[in-house]
Motif scaffolding. Structure first.
Motif, mmCIF file in Angstrom:
data_model
loop_
_atom_site.group_PDB
_atom_site.id
_atom_site.type_symbol
_atom_site.label_atom_id
_atom_site.label_comp_id
_atom_site.label_asym_id
_atom_site.label_seq_id
_atom_site.Cartn_x
_atom_site.Cartn_y
_atom_site.Cartn_z
ATOM 1 N N ASN A 108 0.827 -1.203 0.000
ATOM 2 C CA ASN A 108 0.000 0.000 0.000
ATOM 3 C C ASN A 108 0.863 1.255 0.000
ATOM 4 O O ASN A 108 0.583 2.213 -0.721
ATOM 5 C CB ASN A 108 -0.905 -0.001 1.238
ATOM 6 N N LYS A 109 1.932 1.246 0.829
ATOM 7 C CA LYS A 109 2.691 2.466 1.061
ATOM 8 C C LYS A 109 4.153 2.151 1.337
ATOM 9 O O LYS A 109 4.473 1.150 2.000
ATOM 10 C CB LYS A 109 2.101 3.212 2.253
ATOM 11 N N ILE B 27 2.458 6.145 -2.320
ATOM 12 C CA ILE B 27 1.183 5.451 -2.120
ATOM 13 C C ILE B 27 0.843 4.735 -3.423
ATOM 14 O O ILE B 27 0.762 5.367 -4.482
ATOM 15 C CB ILE B 27 0.076 6.431 -1.707
ATOM 16 N N CYS B 28 0.646 3.433 -3.334
ATOM 17 C CA CYS B 28 0.622 2.618 -4.547
ATOM 18 C C CYS B 28 -0.761 2.441 -5.181
ATOM 19 O O CYS B 28 -0.849 2.263 -6.392
ATOM 20 C CB CYS B 28 1.239 1.252 -4.264
ATOM 21 N N LYS B 29 -1.836 2.426 -4.422
ATOM 22 C CA LYS B 29 -3.181 2.166 -4.982
ATOM 23 C C LYS B 29 -3.114 1.025 -5.998
ATOM 24 O O LYS B 29 -3.308 1.211 -7.206
ATOM 25 C CB LYS B 29 -3.745 3.421 -5.647
ATOM 26 N N GLN B 30 -2.846 -0.151 -5.496
ATOM 27 C CA GLN B 30 -2.635 -1.307 -6.359
ATOM 28 C C GLN B 30 -3.893 -1.676 -7.160
ATOM 29 O O GLN B 30 -5.022 -1.444 -6.709
ATOM 30 C CB GLN B 30 -2.212 -2.497 -5.505
ATOM 31 N N PRO B 31 -3.705 -2.248 -8.339
ATOM 32 C CA PRO B 31 -4.858 -2.678 -9.134
ATOM 33 C C PRO B 31 -5.747 -3.646 -8.362
ATOM 34 O O PRO B 31 -5.258 -4.538 -7.668
ATOM 35 C CB PRO B 31 -4.215 -3.374 -10.339
ATOM 36 N N PHE C 185 2.362 18.057 -0.518
ATOM 37 C CA PHE C 185 2.823 18.154 -1.907
ATOM 38 C C PHE C 185 2.599 16.767 -2.508
ATOM 39 O O PHE C 185 3.337 15.836 -2.199
ATOM 40 C CB PHE C 185 4.297 18.527 -1.972
ATOM 41 N N TRP C 186 1.594 16.631 -3.320
ATOM 42 C CA TRP C 186 1.130 15.333 -3.836
ATOM 43 C C TRP C 186 1.453 15.277 -5.323
ATOM 44 O O TRP C 186 0.981 16.136 -6.087
ATOM 45 C CB TRP C 186 -0.369 15.217 -3.570
ATOM 46 N N ILE C 187 2.244 14.298 -5.759
ATOM 47 C CA ILE C 187 2.736 14.250 -7.135
ATOM 48 C C ILE C 187 2.320 12.943 -7.790
ATOM 49 O O ILE C 187 2.659 11.850 -7.296
ATOM 50 C CB ILE C 187 4.265 14.395 -7.178
ATOM 51 N N ALA C 188 1.616 13.025 -8.890
ATOM 52 C CA ALA C 188 1.172 11.827 -9.606
ATOM 53 C C ALA C 188 2.332 11.244 -10.411
ATOM 54 O O ALA C 188 2.918 11.931 -11.251
ATOM 55 C CB ALA C 188 0.007 12.173 -10.541
ATOM 56 N N LEU C 189 2.656 9.985 -10.154
ATOM 57 C CA LEU C 189 3.656 9.281 -10.949
ATOM 58 C C LEU C 189 3.019 8.522 -12.101
ATOM 59 O O LEU C 189 3.714 8.107 -13.036
ATOM 60 C CB LEU C 189 4.456 8.313 -10.064
ATOM 61 N N SER D 295 -2.729 0.497 -11.871
ATOM 62 C CA SER D 295 -2.263 1.051 -10.605
ATOM 63 C C SER D 295 -2.366 2.573 -10.627
ATOM 64 O O SER D 295 -2.529 3.194 -11.683
ATOM 65 C CB SER D 295 -0.813 0.630 -10.335
ATOM 66 N N ARG D 296 -2.286 3.180 -9.438
ATOM 67 C CA ARG D 296 -2.252 4.637 -9.302
ATOM 68 C C ARG D 296 -1.157 4.988 -8.291
ATOM 69 O O ARG D 296 -1.403 5.194 -7.127
ATOM 70 C CB ARG D 296 -3.610 5.171 -8.834
ATOM 71 N N PHE D 297 0.085 5.033 -8.802
ATOM 72 C CA PHE D 297 1.223 5.325 -7.948
ATOM 73 C C PHE D 297 1.406 6.835 -7.846
ATOM 74 O O PHE D 297 1.373 7.542 -8.863
ATOM 75 C CB PHE D 297 2.503 4.709 -8.520
ATOM 76 N N ILE D 298 1.610 7.305 -6.620
ATOM 77 C CA ILE D 298 1.883 8.726 -6.404
ATOM 78 C C ILE D 298 2.985 8.860 -5.355
ATOM 79 O O ILE D 298 3.232 7.940 -4.568
ATOM 80 C CB ILE D 298 0.626 9.518 -5.952
ATOM 81 N N TYR D 299 3.654 10.006 -5.375
ATOM 82 C CA TYR D 299 4.629 10.348 -4.341
ATOM 83 C C TYR D 299 4.133 11.596 -3.623
ATOM 84 O O TYR D 299 3.675 12.546 -4.268
ATOM 85 C CB TYR D 299 5.996 10.627 -4.966
ATOM 86 N N THR D 300 4.182 11.576 -2.318
ATOM 87 C CA THR D 300 3.730 12.736 -1.559
ATOM 88 C C THR D 300 4.662 13.002 -0.393
ATOM 89 O O THR D 300 5.225 12.067 0.196
ATOM 90 C CB THR D 300 2.282 12.542 -1.058
#
Length: 314
Positions: free
Chosen positions: A116-117, A158-162, A187-191, A281-286
């Protein structure tokens, strides 16, 4: 992908610094969040995503306590074991709840699809993420927001796995990173592209002006686990024009964004995301920034490393 209310990236000076425009500042102060597309170039975004995948493939499960990250949704207790509580100066891997068999503890997904994280010290220990966090650009944004001594206190992927990426219920970041008075900014960045299908963010626009921080996430006084307690200090940031009339029910606006987008999120702003039931997936870095001059006490779940929280102004 449906369009979101966005503005162009802040202009940068030759030294890489920059800041928000007056229009961007007004939007942020009114709405409590600001969407800045293309804040990271495609090459940097791709590099950070690949670094994430490398970490997911290479970490060991042999000596892992199999800690699962829970947001406290569905009446589950929020995460609070030692592996989590001592992650402030380390890079640790927290499993998705639906990726682990609740009876046997066995993984139900391959390990790279089960996390998850990853957190909470990427901004110091991983060179790629450090360079994208403690940058002149981000320092310029913090300066525009009025920070006197901005400190990065945590960072995470934060991975937000499929198919299993968990829902995150409405929350305020200052609940988890409380200063007196409140000062947290995310600061939330979409990868990767964040869409309605894979669990993009939704915001209660303007809720930072009418929703006080009423509780905070702290370590239990007996040292065993975590809990939520009432906030005894300030409940709004000092520069907020507070709305006296609270809403019985907030309306949430979905914010679909492209990879490379930066979203600034006020610590009092209510926001959420839905479960990822898609195959993408919805991977982001924050990372989160607080005002170093404000009081950050020893009850907060996250405690500073020996050298203190990371300075943004170098």
């Amino acid at each position: 992908m449906a369009p979101s209310r966005t503005l162009n990236p802040p202009e940068q000076h030759e030294d890489g610094t920059g800041g928000l425009t007056p229009e961007q500042l007004e939007l942020y102060r009114n709405d409590g969040y600001l969407i800045i597309p293309d804040a990271l170039d495609a090459s940097t975004t791709t590099s950070l995503l690949q670094e994430t995948k490398n970490m997911l493939s290479s970490f060991s499960v042999d000596d892992h306590p199999m800690t699962k990250f829970s947001t406290g949704d569905n009446n589950n207790a929020h995460v609070g074991d030692d592996y989590f509580l001592t992650s402030g100066d380390k890079i640790r891997f927290l499993f998705e709840e639906d990726a682990v068999d609740s009876t046997t503890g066995a993984l139900l997904k391959p390990k790279h699809r089960a996390i998850n994280k990853i957190g909470h010290y990427l901004h110091a220990l991983n060179p790629a993420f450090r360079n994208s966090t403690l940058s002149p650009f981000n320092a310029g944004v913090a300066r525009s927001l009025g920070f006197q001594d901005p400190r990065v206190l945590q960072s995470m992927i934060i991975c937000k796995q499929p198919e299993i990426g968990g829902r995150v219920p409405p929350h305020q970041d200052s609940t988890f990173l409380y200063t007196n008075p409140p000062s947290a900014v995310g600061f939330w960045i979409a990868l990767e592209d964040a869409t309605a299908e894979n669990g993009c963010l939704s915001f209660a626009k303007g809720s930072h002006r009418r929703s006080p921080v009423t509780n905070r996430f702290v370590r239990k006084q007996n040292g065993e686990g975590t809990e939520f307690v009432d906030v005894e200090g300030a409940r709004f940031a000092p520069d907020i024009e507070v709305e006296e009339q609270a809403r019985e029910e907030e309306m949430y606006a979905m914010a679909e964004v492209r990879a490379g987008t930066l979203v600034l999120i006020h610590g009092n702003l209510l926001h959420k995301s839905e479960k990822n039931l898609s195959r993408k997936s919805r991977f982001i870095y924050t990372f989160h920034v607080i005002e170093g001059e404000n009081d950050y006490d020893g009850r907060n779940w996250l405690q500073p490393p020996q050298e203190g929280f990371s300075m943004m102004y170098q």
